[in-house]
Enzyme design. Structure first.
Site, PDB file in Angstrom:
ATOM      1  N   ARG A   1       0.815  -1.229   0.000  1.00 47.49           N
ATOM      2  CA  ARG A   1       0.000   0.000   0.000  1.00 47.49           C
ATOM      3  C   ARG A   1       0.850   1.281   0.000  1.00 47.49           C
ATOM      4  NH1 ARG A   1      -2.538  -3.471  -1.341  1.00 47.49           N
ATOM      5  NH2 ARG A   1      -4.390  -4.399  -0.419  1.00 47.49           N
TER       6      ARG A   1
ATOM      7  N   SER B   1     -10.448  -0.255   4.009  1.00 45.90           N
ATOM      8  CA  SER B   1      -9.737  -0.742   5.202  1.00 45.90           C
ATOM      9  C   SER B   1      -8.964   0.395   5.838  1.00 45.90           C
ATOM     10  CB  SER B   1      -8.759  -1.847   4.815  1.00 45.90           C
ATOM     11  OG  SER B   1      -9.482  -2.963   4.366  1.00 45.90           O
TER      12      SER B   1
ATOM     13  N   GLU C   1      -3.841   2.453   7.108  1.00 41.25           N
ATOM     14  CA  GLU C   1      -3.687   2.277   5.659  1.00 41.25           C
ATOM     15  C   GLU C   1      -4.183   3.546   4.970  1.00 41.25           C
ATOM     16  OE1 GLU C   1      -5.010  -1.501   4.040  1.00 41.25           O
ATOM     17  OE2 GLU C   1      -5.745  -0.503   2.226  1.00 41.25           O
TER      18      GLU C   1
HETATM   19  C1  FAD Z   1     -15.648   0.610  -0.114  1.00 37.29           C
HETATM   20  C2  FAD Z   1     -14.168   0.746  -0.336  1.00 37.29           C
HETATM   21  C3  FAD Z   1     -13.423  -0.364  -0.690  1.00 37.29           C
HETATM   22  C4  FAD Z   1     -12.046  -0.253  -0.881  1.00 37.29           C
HETATM   23  N1  FAD Z   1     -11.350  -1.373  -1.232  1.00 37.29           N
HETATM   24  C5  FAD Z   1     -10.012  -1.279  -1.403  1.00 37.29           C
HETATM   25  C6  FAD Z   1      -9.265  -2.434  -1.776  1.00 37.29           C
HETATM   26  O1  FAD Z   1      -9.789  -3.514  -1.971  1.00 37.29           O
HETATM   27  N2  FAD Z   1      -7.926  -2.301  -1.932  1.00 37.29           N
HETATM   28  C7  FAD Z   1      -7.281  -1.097  -1.747  1.00 37.29           C
HETATM   29  O2  FAD Z   1      -6.059  -1.037  -1.910  1.00 37.29           O
HETATM   30  N3  FAD Z   1      -7.974   0.007  -1.410  1.00 37.29           N
HETATM   31  C8  FAD Z   1      -9.309  -0.047  -1.239  1.00 37.29           C
HETATM   32  N4  FAD Z   1     -10.020   1.070  -0.901  1.00 37.29           N
HETATM   33  C9  FAD Z   1      -9.305   2.356  -0.695  1.00 37.29           C
HETATM   34  C10 FAD Z   1      -9.256   3.250  -1.955  1.00 37.29           C
HETATM   35  O3  FAD Z   1     -10.376   3.055  -2.744  1.00 37.29           O
HETATM   36  C11 FAD Z   1      -8.022   2.978  -2.796  1.00 37.29           C
HETATM   37  O4  FAD Z   1      -6.871   3.159  -2.022  1.00 37.29           O
HETATM   38  C12 FAD Z   1      -7.960   3.892  -4.021  1.00 37.29           C
HETATM   39  O5  FAD Z   1      -6.936   3.426  -4.865  1.00 37.29           O
HETATM   40  C13 FAD Z   1      -7.740   5.374  -3.695  1.00 37.29           C
HETATM   41  O6  FAD Z   1      -7.912   6.117  -4.901  1.00 37.29           O
HETATM   42  P1  FAD Z   1      -8.464   7.609  -4.886  1.00 37.29           P
HETATM   43  O7  FAD Z   1      -8.480   8.096  -6.270  1.00 37.29           O
HETATM   44  O8  FAD Z   1      -9.750   7.686  -4.151  1.00 37.29           O
HETATM   45  O9  FAD Z   1      -7.316   8.332  -4.050  1.00 37.29           O
HETATM   46  P2  FAD Z   1      -7.498   9.579  -3.062  1.00 37.29           P
HETATM   47  O10 FAD Z   1      -8.115   9.099  -1.788  1.00 37.29           O
HETATM   48  O11 FAD Z   1      -8.138  10.716  -3.745  1.00 37.29           O
HETATM   49  O12 FAD Z   1      -5.977   9.946  -2.780  1.00 37.29           O
HETATM   50  C14 FAD Z   1      -5.142   9.094  -2.045  1.00 37.29           C
HETATM   51  C15 FAD Z   1      -3.707   9.621  -2.156  1.00 37.29           C
HETATM   52  O13 FAD Z   1      -3.274   9.476  -3.499  1.00 37.29           O
HETATM   53  C16 FAD Z   1      -2.794  10.739  -3.964  1.00 37.29           C
HETATM   54  N5  FAD Z   1      -3.058  10.839  -5.388  1.00 37.29           N
HETATM   55  C17 FAD Z   1      -4.251  10.769  -6.020  1.00 37.29           C
HETATM   56  N6  FAD Z   1      -4.076  10.934  -7.342  1.00 37.29           N
HETATM   57  C18 FAD Z   1      -2.747  11.130  -7.530  1.00 37.29           C
HETATM   58  C19 FAD Z   1      -1.941  11.384  -8.680  1.00 37.29           C
HETATM   59  N7  FAD Z   1      -2.475  11.502  -9.905  1.00 37.29           N
HETATM   60  N8  FAD Z   1      -0.603  11.512  -8.505  1.00 37.29           N
HETATM   61  C20 FAD Z   1      -0.034  11.422  -7.268  1.00 37.29           C
HETATM   62  N9  FAD Z   1      -0.750  11.203  -6.160  1.00 37.29           N
HETATM   63  C21 FAD Z   1      -2.098  11.059  -6.288  1.00 37.29           C
HETATM   64  C22 FAD Z   1      -3.555  11.775  -3.154  1.00 37.29           C
HETATM   65  O14 FAD Z   1      -2.866  13.025  -3.119  1.00 37.29           O
HETATM   66  C23 FAD Z   1      -3.594  11.102  -1.810  1.00 37.29           C
HETATM   67  O15 FAD Z   1      -2.376  11.334  -1.148  1.00 37.29           O
HETATM   68  C24 FAD Z   1     -11.403   0.998  -0.715  1.00 37.29           C
HETATM   69  C25 FAD Z   1     -12.159   2.125  -0.377  1.00 37.29           C
HETATM   70  C26 FAD Z   1     -13.530   2.007  -0.193  1.00 37.29           C
HETATM   71  C27 FAD Z   1     -14.312   3.233   0.156  1.00 37.29           C
END
Ligand code: FAD
Length: 309
Positions: free
Chosen positions: A177, A229, A299
């Site tokens: 992660r 998570s 996480e």
């Molecule tokens: C119901 C649910 C289920 C989930 N299941 C999983 C799972 O199975 N596995 C898992 O790993 N995660 C899971 N997640 C967590 C999350 O969805 C993932 O980590 C997802 O990849 C985050 O993406 P985001 O676009 O929402 O990132 P954000 O929350 O918007 O950002 C997270 C971080 O990434 C950075 N970031 C975003 N875009 C960029 C970019 N272009 N360049 C550099 N940095 C950037 C942001 O600045 C921030 O620091 C889950 C979440 C929910 C709500």
């Protein structure tokens, strides 16, 4: 909060929203104000807006789906760039491999759908994964034994000076992660990514995606607001099982509660504050530590909180 001189963002100044509450955009319903927010349409616009921020000396934060970050009630005193749109394309090679390219704002749901429609296999594990390509590559998102680092081959990114660089898998510093993009101090931003996948049968891909979605539905509170998570699994352990064993399922602080369905999820309701959520995170950490002498590591990204506060 600072004043953002929008004239410095020409030709995008009319697209800015000022004094916005980030809770409106966060999947957790949490997050304080920011003086300027802009939704970008593609990676070219993302790059231009970042360059304007750098030239003007404004701090900036690029966010995708906000499904993995808890921003404090203080908010962020800078420009928030919401990157939620992006193009996806692919190229098939004679050996059966497929190069899939996506701009960082493309939603993972759109990527999975694209793969399903075009008979591209290797992305099925991500069915039901919320958020964007940028968020997934940054946090090395994973599920069902696969992580995005298994298929990420290279990408383009902007460094803190706004210069575009090529980045390959080897230089991503991937771990559980995490990646080099995750470190908040360096402000490296992913513009686009290329993944190595393979050709597959559309119906088989579709049925595997459905299977993964069903597995999520049966174990996770996907109909509620959460950040997925909350804690990493300690080596050889399950954070969820430890939280459940500590008797914390259903425990609430304000409008944030430990999910009854999956103890490693915190679910939130309208009116929740980041302080509620954060206090619950600390409470869970303390109780699990008391019982198992294990300090659970978040996480999710805690943004704008005091280190021990
Ligand atoms: C119901 C649910 C289920 C989930 N299941 C999983 C799972 O199975 N596995 C898992 O790993 N995660 C899971 N997640 C967590 C999350 O969805 C993932 O980590 C997802 O990849 C985050 O993406 P985001 O676009 O929402 O990132 P954000 O929350 O918007 O950002 C997270 C971080 O990434 C950075 N970031 C975003 N875009 C960029 C970019 N272009 N360049 C550099 N940095 C950037 C942001 O600045 C921030 O620091 C889950 C979440 C929910 C709500």
């Amino acid at each position: 909060m600072r004043h953002i001189d929008l004239s410095l963002f020409s030709p995008y100044e009319k697209l800015f929203l000022t004094d916005e509450l980030l809770s409106k955009y966060a999947f957790s319903l949490c997050g304080g104000p920011c003086p300027g927010l802009i939704k970008v349409e593609n990676s070219q616009m993302l790059e231009s807006v970042i360059k304007c921020c750098i030239a003007a000396g404004f701090p900036y934060k690029v966010l995708g789906g906000m499904t993995n970050i808890l921003i404090s009630d203080k908010g962020f005193d800078g420009v928030v760039i919401l990157n939620r749109k992006g193009k996806i394309s692919h190229k098939e090679l004679e050996d059966g491999s497929v190069w899939l390219s996506a701009e960082s704002g493309a939603g993972m749901a759109a990527v999975v759908r694209y793969c399903m429609e075009n008979g591209i296999s290797g992305m099925e594990w991500a069915a039901g994964l919320p958020g964007t390509v940028g968020g997934a590559v940054c946090g090395n998102a994973g599920a069902f034994g696969t992580e995005i680092s298994d298929i990420f081959m290279f990408g383009s990114m902007l460094d803190e000076k706004g210069c575009q660089n090529h980045i390959s898998h080897e230089n991503m510093g991937y771990s559980y992660r995490s990646s080099i993009l995750k470190h908040q101090d360096n402000n490296r931003i992913l513009l686009g990514a290329s993944f190595l996948l393979g050709k597959g049968d559309t119906e088989e891909i579709s049925s595997r995606c459905e299977e993964y979605k069903e597995r999520r539905k049966s174990t996770q509170p996907i109909d509620e607001h959460s950040l997925g998570s909350v804690f990493k699994n300690p080596e050889g352990e399950s954070a969820g099982k430890m939280i459940q064993a500590a008797g914390l399922k259903g425990f609430s602080v304000g409008k944030a509660s430990v999910s009854l369905k999956h103890a490693n999820f915190i679910v939130t309701e309208k009116g929740v504050t980041s302080a509620d959520y954060h206090r619950l995170v600390c409470h869970v950490q303390n109780k699990v530590y008391e019982q198992f002498s294990v300090l659970l590591e978040p996480e999710i990204e805690l943004f704008g909180f005091e280190v021990n506060g």
